[in-house]
Design a protein around this motif. Sequence first.
Motif, PDB file in Angstrom:
ATOM      1  N   ASP A   1       2.147   1.731  -3.455  1.00 44.50           N
ATOM      2  CA  ASP A   1       0.878   2.269  -4.203  1.00 44.50           C
ATOM      3  C   ASP A   1       0.894   4.076  -3.816  1.00 44.50           C
ATOM      4  O   ASP A   1       0.460   4.790  -4.997  1.00 44.50           O
ATOM      5  CB  ASP A   1      -0.538   1.764  -3.823  1.00 44.50           C
ATOM      6  CG  ASP A   1      -0.509   0.358  -4.298  1.00 44.50           C
ATOM      7  OD1 ASP A   1       0.370   0.082  -5.292  1.00 44.50           O
ATOM      8  OD2 ASP A   1      -1.192  -0.328  -3.752  1.00 44.50           O
TER       9      ASP A   1
ATOM     10  N   ASP B   1       1.175   7.170  -6.368  1.00 46.38           N
ATOM     11  CA  ASP B   1       0.056   7.902  -6.724  1.00 46.38           C
ATOM     12  C   ASP B   1       0.750   9.379  -6.451  1.00 46.38           C
ATOM     13  O   ASP B   1       0.147  10.362  -7.430  1.00 46.38           O
ATOM     14  CB  ASP B   1      -1.147   7.868  -5.793  1.00 46.38           C
ATOM     15  CG  ASP B   1      -2.046   6.480  -6.192  1.00 46.38           C
ATOM     16  OD1 ASP B   1      -1.783   5.975  -7.245  1.00 46.38           O
ATOM     17  OD2 ASP B   1      -2.724   6.050  -5.497  1.00 46.38           O
TER      18      ASP B   1
ATOM     19  N   ARG C   1       8.581  -2.367  -3.365  1.00 49.47           N
ATOM     20  CA  ARG C   1       7.668  -3.507  -3.867  1.00 49.47           C
ATOM     21  C   ARG C   1       8.476  -4.684  -4.055  1.00 49.47           C
ATOM     22  O   ARG C   1       7.762  -5.602  -3.515  1.00 49.47           O
ATOM     23  CB  ARG C   1       7.076  -3.197  -5.244  1.00 49.47           C
ATOM     24  CG  ARG C   1       6.031  -2.050  -5.442  1.00 49.47           C
ATOM     25  CD  ARG C   1       5.603  -2.024  -6.865  1.00 49.47           C
ATOM     26  NE  ARG C   1       4.801  -0.658  -6.765  1.00 49.47           N
ATOM     27  CZ  ARG C   1       3.453  -0.462  -6.584  1.00 49.47           C
ATOM     28  NH1 ARG C   1       2.910  -1.581  -5.790  1.00 49.47           N
ATOM     29  NH2 ARG C   1       2.896   0.583  -6.416  1.00 49.47           N
TER      30      ARG C   1
ATOM     31  N   ARG D   1       0.902  -1.075  -0.017  1.00 48.93           N
ATOM     32  CA  ARG D   1      -0.002   0.176  -0.021  1.00 48.93           C
ATOM     33  C   ARG D   1       0.817   1.172  -0.020  1.00 48.93           C
ATOM     34  O   ARG D   1       0.385   2.280  -0.862  1.00 48.93           O
ATOM     35  CB  ARG D   1      -0.947  -0.033   1.269  1.00 48.93           C
ATOM     36  CG  ARG D   1      -2.152  -1.065   1.202  1.00 48.93           C
ATOM     37  CD  ARG D   1      -3.184  -0.857   2.163  1.00 48.93           C
ATOM     38  NE  ARG D   1      -2.558  -1.014   3.559  1.00 48.93           N
ATOM     39  CZ  ARG D   1      -2.495  -2.120   4.124  1.00 48.93           C
ATOM     40  NH1 ARG D   1      -2.907  -3.220   3.835  1.00 48.93           N
ATOM     41  NH2 ARG D   1      -2.059  -2.177   5.381  1.00 48.93           N
TER      42      ARG D   1
END
Length: 137
Positions: free
Chosen positions: A21, A25, A52, A18
């Motif tokens: 992510d 963004d 990641r 998360r």
Amino acid sequence: MALANATQIVDFADALTRSADSIHDRLLTAIRNNEVDHPTAQMIFQDESILRQRANGLYIDAASCVVAGLDEAQKSVIDLVDTANARMRKIKEMAQLIDLVADLLLLATATYAAKPRPIIAALKEVRRDVEALTGKA
């Protein structure tokens, strides 16, 4: 106790995913708004990729990454990472984003090594970053 079994390691890896992510963004927004130069954007994308990879490594090696003797609650570790993710999406200064990303990478690496002291030190750095962003995001 945090990170004390394979399920908790997987939950932590989910939180790191998360984070990646959130980094992605925020960086895309920064690029669209001309808030970041090309070399800095490239560096942050590389850090996102490394985060990641660390998360994926934790998924694969969850059983061997169990940490003994970490005096932290699992919920507090996951909540801290999730709070960092929420703050990350609103960071205005790229230097603050870079610092938070670096500290999350440090936390992921320390967890992969299953060493309590480096994990505790990394958690303190992430907490410090999150506290510094409170009210500034």
